[in-house]
Design a protein around this motif. Structure first.
Motif, PDB file in Angstrom:
ATOM      1  N   SER A   1      15.932  17.735 -73.983  1.00  0.00           N
ATOM      2  CA  SER A   1      16.872  17.842 -72.868  1.00  0.00           C
ATOM      3  C   SER A   1      16.155  17.786 -71.519  1.00  0.00           C
TER       4      SER A   1
ATOM      5  N   ASN B   1      16.080  14.236 -70.545  1.00  0.00           N
ATOM      6  CA  ASN B   1      17.446  13.794 -70.262  1.00  0.00           C
ATOM      7  C   ASN B   1      17.892  14.233 -68.861  1.00  0.00           C
TER       8      ASN B   1
ATOM      9  N   ASP C   1      16.530   3.194 -70.518  1.00  0.00           N
ATOM     10  CA  ASP C   1      16.590   4.354 -71.409  1.00  0.00           C
ATOM     11  C   ASP C   1      16.227   3.963 -72.838  1.00  0.00           C
TER      12      ASP C   1
ATOM     13  N   PHE D   1      17.166   8.150 -75.929  1.00  0.00           N
ATOM     14  CA  PHE D   1      18.248   8.542 -76.823  1.00  0.00           C
ATOM     15  C   PHE D   1      18.537   7.414 -77.803  1.00  0.00           C
TER      16      PHE D   1
ATOM     17  N   SER E   1      11.257   9.581 -75.605  1.00  0.00           N
ATOM     18  CA  SER E   1      11.349  10.943 -76.118  1.00  0.00           C
ATOM     19  C   SER E   1       9.948  11.478 -76.402  1.00  0.00           C
TER      20      SER E   1
END
Length: 390
Positions: free
Chosen positions: A15, A18, A33, A36, A352
């Motif tokens: 998170s 994000n 991106d 995700f 990530s």
């Protein structure tokens, strides 16, 4: 008010990126991106057309069955027969789920109680471990790598545990590491669980996203596996139906019944037109799946081969829609979270951090191949500039 169960959950590291990504976009940055894992392919037209047709029929507007309509379960059983030569009873060995994630987490909820131990290779897709914690069980993380020693490490964990572990949650092809196995390895995993009286929960969400001739084995292909195995699959990636939330569990009838009982208290099943369209997805021509896989392969090649030009050596995965990359040597000391922040700030690329998937993920980042090839090449150019000049 505090929740004891939620207090046991660790901070959700993913998170952090994000939130930074959202802030960057508010500032006007063109963020690519790749963090995700949200597939961006459109659902094939013939599936959408069937959904629209079924949705116009008022007979499909009522509550459905939480197990899934019989014709859908039969279609799933036919799919296992065609692809894996596995025979399943659609009435007792197959159940529809609201995506693989819902099915797995609710199954764990039904099986695990306080004091039960569950083994899970680390790193892992977060719900594999979080579902155990939410259910009140004790999670034991076992390093996944090197893969050829995993069974031995699992055995050591069993010998040092009391009471003995009740369940093993595994996933091959693996998210996030993209690790793959053959049928011989899967057989060893099944035999290990049988020997130690454990339930094998196999997350098989990437069963059809595979490349270069690799074909992932189903755990249910192993003779006798249905004695203590439940396997979860999904149409999210293979048929670009992520938002539709349709998946399946297959395997041991008693385990399927546990999930069915939990679901009977919690939901009335997926919207029936979605189930009807999913029958078409399973039984219809699979050219659309091959086209999706071919596009993921092109994205993989654009990313890996592009970064190789900046001396960032990354192995090409044989499966999944991800690339698992060790941090470049020049930035390894930063750690995965800080390096992910750097990519976002200086290259406008979101990834990530590996540590978000467990302690053994430190030192890696995960790229999700969820932008088209043009955008991935744009991301590669930004990363190359950072690595060469930053």
């Amino acid at each position: 008010m505090r929740s004891e169960k939620l207090d046991r959950l660790p901070p959700y590291v993913l998170s952090v990126v994000n939130e930074l990504k959202a802030e960057a976009r508010r500032r006007g940055q063109d963020v690519i991106d790749l963090g995700f894992g949200n597939p961006n392919h459109p659902t094939p037209d013939h599936i959408v057309d069937k959904l629209v047709e079924a949705a116009r029929d008022p007979r499909n507007h009522h509550y459905s069955a939480s197990r899934g309509i019989p014709n859908l379960r039969r279609a799933m059983a036919r799919g296992y027969r065609r692809r894996y030569a596995v025979e399943l009873d659609p009435d007792s060995q197959v159940i529809a789920t609201i995506g693989a994630k819902e099915g797995l987490s609710h199954f764990v909820m039904g099986m695990i109680q306080r004091g039960d131990t569950v083994l899970c290779p680390d790193p892992a897709y977060p719900i594999h471990g979080f579902s155990v914690v939410i259910a009140g069980g004790d999670l034991q993380r076992i390093p996944l790598a090197p893969l050829d020693g995993l069974i031995d490490r699992l055995g050591e964990a069993v010998s040092q545990s009391w009471p003995r572990p009740k369940m093993l949650i595994a996933s091959f092809p693996h998210n996030p590491t993209t690790e793959t196995v053959d049928l011989a390895f899967m057989t060893r995993l099944v035999e290990f669980c049988r020997e130690h009286g454990m339930v094998l929960v196999h997350d098989f969400a990437y069963a059809e996203i595979c490349y270069d001739g690799y074909e992932p084995p189903s755990a249910l292909q192993v003779p006798g596996a249905a004695e203590m195995t439940i396997e979860f699959t999904s149409l999210s990636k293979s048929h670009a139906m992520a938002g539709w939330r349709i998946g399946f569990a297959a395997g041991n009838p008693e385990l399927i019944n546990i999930l069915a009982r939990v679901k009977s208290y919690l939901d009335y099943g997926v919207f029936q037109p979605i189930q009807i369209a999913s029958i078409i997805a399973l039984d219809g021509a699979q050219d659309c799946v091959r086209e999706i896989v071919d596009d993921y392969r092109a994205r993989r090649d654009a990313l890996v081969e592009g970064l190789e030009q900046a001396d960032w050596k990354i192995d090409k995965p044989l499966a999944t829609m991800f690339v698992w990359a060790p941090l470049p040597e020049t930035h390894a000391a930063m750690g995965s979270l800080e390096f992910s922040k750097l990519l976002l700030e200086k290259a406008d690329v979101a990834v990530s951090p590996g540590v978000g998937f467990g302690p053994s993920g430190e030192g890696y980042v995960r790229f999700a191949l969820v932008e088209n090839t043009h955008r991935i090449r744009q991301a590669v150019r930004g990363i190359r500039r950072l690595l060469r000049h930053g």
